[in-house]
Scaffold this motif. Sequence first.
Motif, PDB file in Angstrom:
ATOM      1  N   VAL A 284      10.734  38.432  37.328  1.00  0.00           N
ATOM      2  CA  VAL A 284      10.585  38.615  35.882  1.00  0.00           C
ATOM      3  C   VAL A 284      10.836  40.092  35.596  1.00  0.00           C
ATOM      4  O   VAL A 284      10.218  40.963  36.214  1.00  0.00           O
ATOM      5  CB  VAL A 284       9.172  38.204  35.410  1.00  0.00           C
ATOM      6  N   ILE A 285      11.751  40.350  34.669  1.00  0.00           N
ATOM      7  CA  ILE A 285      12.088  41.734  34.307  1.00  0.00           C
ATOM      8  C   ILE A 285      11.716  41.957  32.847  1.00  0.00           C
ATOM      9  O   ILE A 285      12.090  41.172  31.968  1.00  0.00           O
ATOM     10  CB  ILE A 285      13.587  42.029  34.520  1.00  0.00           C
ATOM     11  N   LEU A 286      10.982  43.036  32.618  1.00  0.00           N
ATOM     12  CA  LEU A 286      10.559  43.400  31.263  1.00  0.00           C
ATOM     13  C   LEU A 286      11.076  44.798  30.946  1.00  0.00           C
ATOM     14  O   LEU A 286      11.004  45.702  31.787  1.00  0.00           O
ATOM     15  CB  LEU A 286       9.035  43.377  31.158  1.00  0.00           C
ATOM     16  N   LYS A 287      11.581  44.988  29.721  1.00  0.00           N
ATOM     17  CA  LYS A 287      12.057  46.310  29.309  1.00  0.00           C
ATOM     18  C   LYS A 287      10.885  47.073  28.703  1.00  0.00           C
ATOM     19  O   LYS A 287      10.166  46.562  27.859  1.00  0.00           O
ATOM     20  CB  LYS A 287      13.194  46.193  28.306  1.00  0.00           C
ATOM     21  N   ASN A 288      10.712  48.300  29.159  1.00  0.00           N
ATOM     22  CA  ASN A 288       9.619  49.140  28.695  1.00  0.00           C
ATOM     23  C   ASN A 288       9.970  49.745  27.340  1.00  0.00           C
ATOM     24  O   ASN A 288      10.979  50.422  27.195  1.00  0.00           O
ATOM     25  CB  ASN A 288       9.359  50.257  29.719  1.00  0.00           C
ATOM     26  N   GLY A 289       9.113  49.495  26.357  1.00  0.00           N
ATOM     27  CA  GLY A 289       9.309  50.107  25.040  1.00  0.00           C
ATOM     28  C   GLY A 289       8.707  51.500  25.019  1.00  0.00           C
ATOM     29  O   GLY A 289       7.917  51.885  25.885  1.00  0.00           O
ATOM     30  N   ASN A 290       9.070  52.286  24.024  1.00  0.00           N
ATOM     31  CA  ASN A 290       8.567  53.668  23.930  1.00  0.00           C
ATOM     32  C   ASN A 290       7.071  53.720  23.637  1.00  0.00           C
ATOM     33  O   ASN A 290       6.419  54.718  23.903  1.00  0.00           O
ATOM     34  CB  ASN A 290       9.334  54.437  22.847  1.00  0.00           C
ATOM     35  N   ASP A 291       6.534  52.649  23.072  1.00  0.00           N
ATOM     36  CA  ASP A 291       5.117  52.644  22.684  1.00  0.00           C
ATOM     37  C   ASP A 291       4.214  52.005  23.755  1.00  0.00           C
ATOM     38  O   ASP A 291       3.056  51.710  23.495  1.00  0.00           O
ATOM     39  CB  ASP A 291       4.934  51.913  21.360  1.00  0.00           C
ATOM     40  N   GLY A 292       4.725  51.803  24.961  1.00  0.00           N
ATOM     41  CA  GLY A 292       3.910  51.236  26.037  1.00  0.00           C
ATOM     42  C   GLY A 292       3.935  49.722  26.101  1.00  0.00           C
ATOM     43  O   GLY A 292       3.291  49.132  26.960  1.00  0.00           O
ATOM     44  N   THR A 293       4.667  49.075  25.211  1.00  0.00           N
ATOM     45  CA  THR A 293       4.781  47.603  25.244  1.00  0.00           C
ATOM     46  C   THR A 293       6.050  47.235  26.006  1.00  0.00           C
ATOM     47  O   THR A 293       6.936  48.060  26.229  1.00  0.00           O
ATOM     48  CB  THR A 293       4.860  47.025  23.817  1.00  0.00           C
ATOM     49  N   TYR A 294       6.117  45.983  26.380  1.00  0.00           N
ATOM     50  CA  TYR A 294       7.285  45.478  27.096  1.00  0.00           C
ATOM     51  C   TYR A 294       7.985  44.431  26.236  1.00  0.00           C
ATOM     52  O   TYR A 294       7.357  43.629  25.564  1.00  0.00           O
ATOM     53  CB  TYR A 294       6.878  44.849  28.428  1.00  0.00           C
ATOM     54  N   SER A 295       9.321  44.456  26.263  1.00  0.00           N
ATOM     55  CA  SER A 295      10.106  43.491  25.496  1.00  0.00           C
ATOM     56  C   SER A 295      11.315  43.072  26.321  1.00  0.00           C
ATOM     57  O   SER A 295      11.465  43.482  27.471  1.00  0.00           O
ATOM     58  CB  SER A 295      10.543  44.114  24.163  1.00  0.00           C
ATOM     59  N   ASP A 296      12.202  42.312  25.734  1.00  0.00           N
ATOM     60  CA  ASP A 296      13.432  41.850  26.396  1.00  0.00           C
ATOM     61  C   ASP A 296      13.124  41.223  27.758  1.00  0.00           C
ATOM     62  O   ASP A 296      13.568  41.674  28.805  1.00  0.00           O
ATOM     63  CB  ASP A 296      14.449  42.994  26.567  1.00  0.00           C
ATOM     64  N   TYR A 297      12.383  40.160  27.689  1.00  0.00           N
ATOM     65  CA  TYR A 297      11.931  39.419  28.859  1.00  0.00           C
ATOM     66  C   TYR A 297      13.084  38.648  29.497  1.00  0.00           C
ATOM     67  O   TYR A 297      13.851  37.998  28.819  1.00  0.00           O
ATOM     68  CB  TYR A 297      10.845  38.456  28.366  1.00  0.00           C
ATOM     69  N   SER A 298      13.225  38.732  30.821  1.00  0.00           N
ATOM     70  CA  SER A 298      14.191  37.883  31.523  1.00  0.00           C
ATOM     71  C   SER A 298      13.511  37.317  32.766  1.00  0.00           C
ATOM     72  O   SER A 298      12.680  37.985  33.395  1.00  0.00           O
ATOM     73  CB  SER A 298      15.461  38.658  31.891  1.00  0.00           C
ATOM     74  N   ASP A 299      13.845  36.085  33.089  1.00  0.00           N
ATOM     75  CA  ASP A 299      13.189  35.367  34.181  1.00  0.00           C
ATOM     76  C   ASP A 299      14.235  34.590  34.964  1.00  0.00           C
ATOM     77  O   ASP A 299      15.012  33.830  34.386  1.00  0.00           O
ATOM     78  CB  ASP A 299      12.146  34.419  33.574  1.00  0.00           C
ATOM     79  N   THR A 300      14.262  34.769  36.275  1.00  0.00           N
ATOM     80  CA  THR A 300      15.245  34.065  37.098  1.00  0.00           C
ATOM     81  C   THR A 300      14.837  32.621  37.373  1.00  0.00           C
ATOM     82  O   THR A 300      15.663  31.822  37.802  1.00  0.00           O
ATOM     83  CB  THR A 300      15.428  34.762  38.456  1.00  0.00           C
ATOM     84  N   GLY A 301      13.556  32.296  37.179  1.00  0.00           N
ATOM     85  CA  GLY A 301      13.061  30.982  37.591  1.00  0.00           C
ATOM     86  C   GLY A 301      12.894  30.968  39.106  1.00  0.00           C
ATOM     87  O   GLY A 301      13.209  31.942  39.790  1.00  0.00           O
ATOM     88  N   TRP A 302      12.382  29.875  39.642  1.00  0.00           N
ATOM     89  CA  TRP A 302      12.165  29.787  41.090  1.00  0.00           C
ATOM     90  C   TRP A 302      13.488  29.535  41.799  1.00  0.00           C
ATOM     91  O   TRP A 302      14.159  28.537  41.538  1.00  0.00           O
ATOM     92  CB  TRP A 302      11.176  28.677  41.420  1.00  0.00           C
ATOM     93  N   VAL A 303      13.862  30.446  42.689  1.00  0.00           N
ATOM     94  CA  VAL A 303      15.119  30.390  43.427  1.00  0.00           C
ATOM     95  C   VAL A 303      14.804  30.279  44.920  1.00  0.00           C
ATOM     96  O   VAL A 303      13.932  30.981  45.428  1.00  0.00           O
ATOM     97  CB  VAL A 303      15.962  31.658  43.162  1.00  0.00           C
ATOM     98  N   VAL A 304      15.525  29.391  45.621  1.00  0.00           N
ATOM     99  CA  VAL A 304      15.347  29.237  47.066  1.00  0.00           C
ATOM    100  C   VAL A 304      15.873  30.478  47.766  1.00  0.00           C
ATOM    101  O   VAL A 304      16.962  30.968  47.470  1.00  0.00           O
ATOM    102  CB  VAL A 304      16.099  27.981  47.576  1.00  0.00           C
ATOM    103  N   LYS A 305      15.072  30.982  48.711  1.00  0.00           N
ATOM    104  CA  LYS A 305      15.472  32.158  49.492  1.00  0.00           C
ATOM    105  C   LYS A 305      15.470  31.808  50.972  1.00  0.00           C
ATOM    106  O   LYS A 305      14.487  31.294  51.496  1.00  0.00           O
ATOM    107  CB  LYS A 305      14.495  33.315  49.260  1.00  0.00           C
ATOM    108  N   GLY A 306      16.555  32.097  51.645  1.00  0.00           N
ATOM    109  CA  GLY A 306      16.635  31.895  53.087  1.00  0.00           C
ATOM    110  C   GLY A 306      16.688  30.430  53.488  1.00  0.00           C
ATOM    111  O   GLY A 306      16.808  29.530  52.655  1.00  0.00           O
TER     112      GLY A 306
END
Length: 103
Positions: free
Chosen positions: A39-61
């Motif tokens: 999950v990636i969140l963009k840091n806003g200037n006021d300490g909040t996070y926006s622009d949420y992105s989520d890869t979902g559950w991905v198989v690894k290995g």
Amino acid sequence: MRKIFTLFICYSFIISCTVTEYEEPKKCNCTVQKYERTVILKNGNDGTYSDYSDTGWVVKGNPQKDNSAECSRNGTQKDTEFSSSYDSQYRWDVYRKWVYDCK
């Protein structure tokens, strides 16, 4: 008559305990598969996070063989892990889980 009935019940109980067969736990072929979610969140200037992105559950290995006692339950999570990192613009939350696949 009471004594005969009591003796009969005791005798039946003793017989049932000795006749019961030991049931071994089911053996199965199990693998453990690692899954990861970021999950990636963009840091806003006021300490909040926006622009949420989520890869979902991905198989690894590749799945790894595992025949421990818990493997008799398909879909059971063996382990979980969480890590988080950030810089001035983004925060990354990484979730990991290992799940049994039993056949």
